[in-house]
Design a protein around this motif. Structure first.
Motif, PDB file in Angstrom:
ATOM      1  N   ASN A   1      35.701 129.605  53.424  1.00  0.00           N
ATOM      2  CA  ASN A   1      35.322 128.901  54.569  1.00  0.00           C
ATOM      3  C   ASN A   1      34.771 130.108  55.648  1.00  0.00           C
TER       4      ASN A   1
ATOM      5  N   CYS B   1      47.794 123.992  56.390  1.00  0.00           N
ATOM      6  CA  CYS B   1      47.105 124.781  55.427  1.00  0.00           C
ATOM      7  C   CYS B   1      47.636 126.323  55.597  1.00  0.00           C
TER       8      CYS B   1
ATOM      9  N   CYS C   1      41.068 130.419  60.969  1.00  0.00           N
ATOM     10  CA  CYS C   1      41.168 130.178  59.372  1.00  0.00           C
ATOM     11  C   CYS C   1      40.953 131.595  58.728  1.00  0.00           C
TER      12      CYS C   1
ATOM     13  N   ARG D   1      42.328 120.106  57.681  1.00  0.00           N
ATOM     14  CA  ARG D   1      43.914 119.890  57.884  1.00  0.00           C
ATOM     15  C   ARG D   1      44.591 121.206  58.223  1.00  0.00           C
ATOM     16  N   CYS D   2      44.047 121.842  58.970  1.00  0.00           N
ATOM     17  CA  CYS D   2      44.492 123.366  59.291  1.00  0.00           C
ATOM     18  C   CYS D   2      45.987 123.523  59.514  1.00  0.00           C
TER      19      CYS D   2
ATOM     20  N   CYS E   1      35.163 124.238  54.796  1.00  0.00           N
ATOM     21  CA  CYS E   1      36.515 124.139  54.715  1.00  0.00           C
ATOM     22  C   CYS E   1      36.755 123.327  53.256  1.00  0.00           C
TER      23      CYS E   1
HETATM   24  S1  SF4 Z   1      42.159 123.480  56.802  1.00  0.00           S
HETATM   25 FE1  SF4 Z   1      42.528 125.539  55.904  1.00  0.00          FE
HETATM   26  S2  SF4 Z   1      40.696 126.641  55.000  1.00  0.00           S
HETATM   27 FE2  SF4 Z   1      40.448 124.476  56.313  1.00  0.00          FE
HETATM   28  S3  SF4 Z   1      39.617 125.313  58.177  1.00  0.00           S
HETATM   29 FE3  SF4 Z   1      41.668 124.977  58.268  1.00  0.00          FE
HETATM   30  S4  SF4 Z   1      42.746 126.896  57.778  1.00  0.00           S
HETATM   31 FE4  SF4 Z   1      40.613 127.012  57.033  1.00  0.00          FE
END
Ligand code: SF4
Length: 277
Positions: A154, A171, A149, A167-168, A162
């Motif tokens: 984060n 994202c 990430c 919801r990686c 986050c």
């Molecule tokens: S959803 Fe996006 S911001 Fe959140 S941990 Fe995963 S990659 Fe990072």
């Protein structure tokens, strides 16, 4: 030096006193035999031709060798911790090292095979990273279970902040590369298994089942990512693939997933973590 009990295996048996090899033995006599054995050896030469001091080779050194060899072979830190019988991962990590040079080379190798959430390759050309880029890559990211990430808030929170409920794969701040293939495959298997299990569940209300069921979109996204990474690897020469494998081994040794992130199977019964929102 204390004594060791070697109950489960036949270790240093003696015909009369310890024929089963199950009695405790003292370290001192073994240390003496070991010292004579080491002293009788020819000089122990390192890769650069210098001699390694024999006095530093003591029985306890083999625990370090054991850990280092496992680490070099890509054994995950958690698995190695169990093999070594340690409570703390930190203790295990003290038994082996990954040199900065090797880590840097591994980052160089894998960063040119990095993909975004859509499976688009981010850096299409292999390139050597500049010093500041290494620093940025090491500092400006945190690990999530199947990638990294780069979302600033984060990262600043060490992976605990986050803003999108992890919801990686949906994202923009998510990246993955071939070193995460095992996790991506496991995650896909988990999603498919959960989907089947939930479809057959009769003890859930319809709304609860819908919320808990992994979405088609998420399954599709993970499948695409796996396919893109595999296709990328297929296009490499044997030699290049071997270099990626080696880089993967090196980086997996030091990788720890951010504590703020749910595991591939979240331990908390918050089923909403399992679905797309
Ligand atoms: S959803 Fe996006 S911001 Fe959140 S941990 Fe995963 S990659 Fe990072």
């Amino acid at each position: 030096m204390g004594t060791f009990t070697c109950t489960p295996t036949v270790l240093f048996p003696q015909p009369r006193q310890n024929s089963e090899g199950t009695k405790p033995f003292r370290m001192q006599p073994i240390g003496n035999v070991h010292r004579r054995w080491i002293n009788a050896m020819p000089p122990l030469l390192l890769a650069d031709g210098t001699e390694f001091p024999k006095l530093e080779v003591v029985p306890y050194s083999y625990r370090h060798s054991y850990a280092q060899r496992h680490a070099d072979a890509g054994t995950l830190p958690d698995v190695l911790r169990e093999l070594m019988g340690h409570r703390s991962l930190q203790t295990t990590q003290g038994y082996y090292r990954v040199t900065e040079k090797r880590t840097r080379a591994a980052v160089d190798k894998l960063v040119s095979h990095q993909f975004d959430r859509h499976g688009n390759k981010i850096w299409t050309q292999a390139r050597q990273l500049l010093e500041h880029e290494h620093a940025r890559l090491r500092i400006g990211q945190v690990s999530v279970p199947y990638g990294i990430c780069v979302e600033p808030s984060n990262v600043k929170a060490g992976g605990h902040g986050c803003p999108f409920r992890f919801r990686c794969v949906g994202c923009d701040h998510f990246r993955t590369d071939p070193s995460y293939l095992p996790e991506l495959r496991t995650y896909l298997d988990t999603l498919l298994r959960d989907r089947e299990r939930l479809a057959a569940a009769t003890d859930l209300d319809a709304w609860a089942r819908t919320e808990a069921t992994p979405s088609e979109e998420e399954v599709k996204r993970i499948r695409t990512l796996i396919r893109r990474v595999e296709t990328d690897l297929d296009g490499l020469t044997d030699d290049e693939r071997e270099q990626i494998t080696e880089a993967t081994r090196t980086l997996r040794k030091t990788r720890t997933v951010s504590l703020g992130m749910p595991g591939i199977r979240p331990p908390e019964p918050d089923l909403r973590l399992e679905r797309d929102t």
